[in-house]
Design a protein around this motif. Structure first.
Motif, PDB file in Angstrom:
ATOM      1  N   SER A  64       0.833  -1.202   0.000  1.00  0.00           N
ATOM      2  CA  SER A  64       0.000   0.000   0.000  1.00  0.00           C
ATOM      3  C   SER A  64       0.872   1.258   0.000  1.00  0.00           C
ATOM      4  O   SER A  64       0.598   2.221  -0.708  1.00  0.00           O
ATOM      5  N   ALA A  65       1.969   1.223   0.777  1.00  0.00           N
ATOM      6  CA  ALA A  65       2.891   2.351   0.813  1.00  0.00           C
ATOM      7  C   ALA A  65       3.606   2.515  -0.527  1.00  0.00           C
ATOM      8  O   ALA A  65       3.836   3.633  -0.998  1.00  0.00           O
ATOM      9  N   ALA A  66       3.947   1.390  -1.171  1.00  0.00           N
ATOM     10  CA  ALA A  66       4.592   1.450  -2.483  1.00  0.00           C
ATOM     11  C   ALA A  66       3.641   2.032  -3.526  1.00  0.00           C
ATOM     12  O   ALA A  66       4.046   2.811  -4.394  1.00  0.00           O
ATOM     13  N   ASN A  67       2.365   1.660  -3.443  1.00  0.00           N
ATOM     14  CA  ASN A  67       1.371   2.226  -4.370  1.00  0.00           C
ATOM     15  C   ASN A  67       1.229   3.732  -4.160  1.00  0.00           C
ATOM     16  O   ASN A  67       1.134   4.506  -5.122  1.00  0.00           O
ATOM     17  N   TYR A  68       1.218   4.131  -2.902  1.00  0.00           N
ATOM     18  CA  TYR A  68       1.128   5.563  -2.592  1.00  0.00           C
ATOM     19  C   TYR A  68       2.360   6.293  -3.133  1.00  0.00           C
ATOM     20  O   TYR A  68       2.251   7.374  -3.722  1.00  0.00           O
ATOM     21  N   GLY A  69       3.536   5.679  -2.941  1.00  0.00           N
ATOM     22  CA  GLY A  69       4.756   6.286  -3.442  1.00  0.00           C
ATOM     23  C   GLY A  69       4.752   6.420  -4.954  1.00  0.00           C
ATOM     24  O   GLY A  69       5.254   7.409  -5.499  1.00  0.00           O
ATOM     25  N   ALA A  70       4.178   5.436  -5.650  1.00  0.00           N
ATOM     26  CA  ALA A  70       4.095   5.506  -7.114  1.00  0.00           C
ATOM     27  C   ALA A  70       3.191   6.657  -7.550  1.00  0.00           C
ATOM     28  O   ALA A  70       3.483   7.352  -8.531  1.00  0.00           O
ATOM     29  N   ARG A  71       2.099   6.865  -6.826  1.00  0.00           N
ATOM     30  CA  ARG A  71       1.209   7.993  -7.153  1.00  0.00           C
ATOM     31  C   ARG A  71       1.919   9.319  -6.902  1.00  0.00           C
ATOM     32  O   ARG A  71       1.785  10.280  -7.687  1.00  0.00           O
ATOM     33  N   ILE A  72       2.674   9.385  -5.798  1.00  0.00           N
ATOM     34  CA  ILE A  72       3.408  10.611  -5.490  1.00  0.00           C
ATOM     35  C   ILE A  72       4.501  10.853  -6.520  1.00  0.00           C
ATOM     36  O   ILE A  72       4.762  12.004  -6.921  1.00  0.00           O
ATOM     37  N   SER A  73       5.138   9.786  -6.989  1.00  0.00           N
ATOM     38  CA  SER A  73       6.176   9.935  -8.014  1.00  0.00           C
ATOM     39  C   SER A  73       5.577  10.487  -9.303  1.00  0.00           C
ATOM     40  O   SER A  73       6.182  11.341  -9.973  1.00  0.00           O
ATOM     41  N   GLU A  74       4.389  10.023  -9.646  1.00  0.00           N
ATOM     42  CA  GLU A  74       3.715  10.559 -10.831  1.00  0.00           C
ATOM     43  C   GLU A  74       3.377  12.037 -10.637  1.00  0.00           C
ATOM     44  O   GLU A  74       3.562  12.861 -11.539  1.00  0.00           O
ATOM     45  N   LEU A  75       2.894  12.373  -9.437  1.00  0.00           N
ATOM     46  CA  LEU A  75       2.582  13.772  -9.141  1.00  0.00           C
ATOM     47  C   LEU A  75       3.844  14.631  -9.187  1.00  0.00           C
ATOM     48  O   LEU A  75       3.829  15.749  -9.705  1.00  0.00           O
ATOM     49  N   ALA A  76       4.955  14.100  -8.654  1.00  0.00           N
ATOM     50  CA  ALA A  76       6.216  14.849  -8.666  1.00  0.00           C
ATOM     51  C   ALA A  76       6.689  15.103 -10.095  1.00  0.00           C
ATOM     52  O   ALA A  76       7.205  16.182 -10.406  1.00  0.00           O
ATOM     53  N   GLN A  77       6.497  14.117 -10.974  1.00  0.00           N
ATOM     54  CA  GLN A  77       6.882  14.314 -12.361  1.00  0.00           C
ATOM     55  C   GLN A  77       6.030  15.387 -13.023  1.00  0.00           C
ATOM     56  O   GLN A  77       6.514  16.175 -13.843  1.00  0.00           O
ATOM     57  N   GLN A  78       4.760  15.426 -12.649  1.00  0.00           N
ATOM     58  CA  GLN A  78       3.885  16.480 -13.162  1.00  0.00           C
ATOM     59  C   GLN A  78       4.356  17.850 -12.683  1.00  0.00           C
ATOM     60  O   GLN A  78       4.337  18.835 -13.440  1.00  0.00           O
ATOM     61  N   GLN A  79       4.801  17.928 -11.448  1.00  0.00           N
ATOM     62  CA  GLN A  79       5.302  19.191 -10.915  1.00  0.00           C
ATOM     63  C   GLN A  79       6.638  19.574 -11.553  1.00  0.00           C
ATOM     64  O   GLN A  79       6.924  20.762 -11.750  1.00  0.00           O
ATOM     65  N   GLU A  80       7.457  18.577 -11.887  1.00  0.00           N
ATOM     66  CA  GLU A  80       8.679  18.846 -12.645  1.00  0.00           C
ATOM     67  C   GLU A  80       8.331  19.465 -13.995  1.00  0.00           C
ATOM     68  O   GLU A  80       8.982  20.405 -14.457  1.00  0.00           O
ATOM     69  N   TYR A  81       7.297  18.923 -14.614  1.00  0.00           N
ATOM     70  CA  TYR A  81       6.861  19.437 -15.912  1.00  0.00           C
ATOM     71  C   TYR A  81       6.376  20.877 -15.774  1.00  0.00           C
ATOM     72  O   TYR A  81       6.702  21.740 -16.606  1.00  0.00           O
ATOM     73  N   GLN A  82       5.609  21.157 -14.736  1.00  0.00           N
ATOM     74  CA  GLN A  82       5.108  22.512 -14.522  1.00  0.00           C
ATOM     75  C   GLN A  82       6.247  23.486 -14.259  1.00  0.00           C
ATOM     76  O   GLN A  82       6.216  24.644 -14.715  1.00  0.00           O
ATOM     77  N   SER A  83       7.269  23.029 -13.527  1.00  0.00           N
ATOM     78  CA  SER A  83       8.426  23.886 -13.268  1.00  0.00           C
ATOM     79  C   SER A  83       9.162  24.201 -14.567  1.00  0.00           C
ATOM     80  O   SER A  83       9.547  25.355 -14.821  1.00  0.00           O
ATOM     81  N   LEU A  84       9.357  23.177 -15.406  1.00  0.00           N
ATOM     82  CA  LEU A  84       9.994  23.392 -16.706  1.00  0.00           C
ATOM     83  C   LEU A  84       9.150  24.323 -17.573  1.00  0.00           C
ATOM     84  O   LEU A  84       9.677  25.224 -18.239  1.00  0.00           O
ATOM     85  N   GLN A  85       7.847  24.111 -17.551  1.00  0.00           N
ATOM     86  CA  GLN A  85       6.937  24.932 -18.344  1.00  0.00           C
ATOM     87  C   GLN A  85       7.025  26.401 -17.926  1.00  0.00           C
ATOM     88  O   GLN A  85       7.103  27.301 -18.780  1.00  0.00           O
ATOM     89  N   LEU A  86       7.038  26.652 -16.621  1.00  0.00           N
ATOM     90  CA  LEU A  86       7.134  28.025 -16.119  1.00  0.00           C
ATOM     91  C   LEU A  86       8.458  28.664 -16.521  1.00  0.00           C
ATOM     92  O   LEU A  86       8.507  29.836 -16.907  1.00  0.00           O
ATOM     93  N   GLN A  87       9.534  27.900 -16.444  1.00  0.00           N
ATOM     94  CA  GLN A  87      10.846  28.429 -16.827  1.00  0.00           C
ATOM     95  C   GLN A  87      10.874  28.806 -18.303  1.00  0.00           C
ATOM     96  O   GLN A  87      11.368  29.884 -18.671  1.00  0.00           O
ATOM     97  N   LEU A  88      10.342  27.932 -19.154  1.00  0.00           N
ATOM     98  CA  LEU A  88      10.326  28.221 -20.590  1.00  0.00           C
ATOM     99  C   LEU A  88       9.413  29.405 -20.902  1.00  0.00           C
ATOM    100  O   LEU A  88       9.732  30.239 -21.770  1.00  0.00           O
TER     101      LEU A  88
END
Length: 462
Positions: free
Chosen positions: A141-165
């Protein structure tokens, strides 16, 4: 056909034991953040109920909005970011697939020939197997939660890159139209210098102007010609930068019809709510990384406890023989660590350190965001004040040049005074354009520092 029916009771019991699930309980480090202000002691009420994420619209440029659409559609950097988002989604689905039993089928055919004899043995079989690991302590269950958070973190990485560009594109666009306006003014300055040079040439031929005056004015004209060439090259370079940002393979842009004077200067309040910083992608990312490290720590802690594995099978021997029989089986196995030389303990210690590091990183990111906001607000206030000074300077130098030209034509002053006034006027016109461009760049930096459009005053000035 044999089935161990009593084992199915064990299966039901095992699933009943799997009720423990990971419950995230992240507590973010406490930070007291005052409203960020360029001027200490100033307070205002918020005028925005919902921050504007499409901050570039405040400049009132249709060309800039079109470039932002091209950036979203054609940017190679953003395309890579979207692929990473898809990859993170696939990894999350891969992890949650463990919530279900694995099912496999195997068919086999065996033929054995005894060497030195005529005897041959053949056998065949068909086997269905299922396996499932009971999540007794919520580790999966913790691993599943971590996978969801990793996906969310990647989305936030994308938003950070988008803002910079986006910030780079906006500043490059303002730089381009500022250069185009400066080029236009440089051409006008060159023309004015040439006209004055022609006038002095006539006076020199008539004997009322010296050779020194003629040479000085020729130097002024040559200097303005060199400025024209430099600005022409700078415009071409700026166009190439924007073309690359928005993914244009031609590396060319159509001629811009926008003038820098037509770009709205957002009248931004000197005090901004610290709540706006919550929209910064890097702060969201730091929070996600903290949550991820906590889930990984939980998974390491659960390695101290037993694990339970269930497997079931259904097989048919002599697949190609009508006399074959079906056999069903159910196997449960439990395993627990007894001795591993402290490996699990040190894994827990390492994961605990990761959580502490993530907490410190979160605090550092938030404090850096505060510093960025304060510095960009201060810089914007400075550029606004400087722009007003440059505007007054331009008007004053225009009047001085007009007066010097009249006095020179009437013979009341010498050429040096006219030349000095002319150079000051040319410089003031260019300085005003650069001042507005710097103010626009400062406002873009503030938008990037907040992640959204800041709170504006009721009016927009140009």
């Amino acid at each position: 056909m044999f089935v161990a029916w009593k084992n199915w009771r064990c299966l039901a019991l095992a699933f009943g034991l799997a009720a423990c699930a990971y419950q995230p309980a992240t507590t973010l480090p406490e930070l007291t953040l005052p409203d960020v202000a360029a001027l200490a002691g100033t307070t205002v009420a918020s005028t925005q109920s919902r921050p504007q994420t499409q901050w570039w619209q405040t400049y009132g440029s249709a060309e800039l909005a079109q470039l932002f659409r091209e950036l979203e559609l054609n940017s190679l950097d953003l395309a890579v970011g979207r692929e990473r988002l898809d990859q993170a989604k696939a990894l999350r689905k891969q992890q949650t697939a463990d919530n279900w039993p694995s099912l496999n089928v195997q068919a086999s055919q065996r033929t054995a020939q005894q060497l030195g004899a005529d005897e041959r043995e053949t056998s065949s079989g068909l086997n269905f197997t299922a396996a499932y690991e009971i999540d007794l302590w919520g580790s999966r269950s913790a691993a599943n939660y971590g996978a969801r958070i990793s996906e969310l973190a990647q989305q936030q990485e994308y938003q950070s890159l988008q803002l910079q560009l986006q910030a780079n594109l906006a500043k490059s666009y303002f730089e381009l139209i500022a250069l185009q306006d400066r080029y236009t003014i440089a051409l006008q300055n060159q023309q004015a210098s040439k006209e004055l040079l022609d006038l002095i040439q006539l006076r020199f031929e008539a004997g009322s102007a010296s050779g020194i005056e003629l040479s000085q004015q020729r130097n002024t004209w040559l200097a303005t010609s060199a400025t024209v060439l430099g600005l022409q090259r700078a415009v071409q370079k700026a166009e190439g930068i924007i073309a690359v940002l928005v993914g244009r393979e031609s590396l060319q842009l159509p001629a811009s019809s926008m003038r820098l004077a037509a770009v709205a200067l957002p009248d931004i309040r000197s005090v901004q709510s610290a709540a706006l910083l919550e929209y910064r992608p890097d702060i969201k990312l730091a929070e996600s990384q903290l949550r991820l490290t906590e889930s990984l720590l939980y998974q390491e802690q659960q390695k101290r406890w037993p694990s339970l594995q269930l497997s079931a099978g259904l097989g048919l021997d002599e697949l190609f023989n009508s006399g074959g029989e079906w056999t069903a089986s159910l196997i449960g196995s439990a395993a627990a660590p007894i001795f591993n030389a402290g490996k699990i303990r040190e894994q827990i210690n390492a994961a605990t350190s990761d959580v502490t590091i993530a907490q410190l990183n979160y605090r550092a990111v938030v404090l850096q965001a505060m510093q960025d906001a304060v510095e960009t607000l201060s810089e914007l206030a400075y550029q606004k004040a400087l722009y007003q000074v440059r505007a007054q300077e331009l008007e004053n130098n225009r009047q001085l040049y007009d007066l010097a030209r009249l006095r020179y034509d009437s013979g009341d002053t010498d050429f040096i005074n006219l030349l000095t006034a002319q150079r000051s006027w040319f410089s003031a016109r260019d300085s005003l354009l650069q001042a507005k461009n710097q103010q626009l760049a400062a406002s873009v930096n503030l938008f990037a520092a907040l992640g959204v459009a800041p709170e504006l005053a009721p009016e927009i000035t140009k």
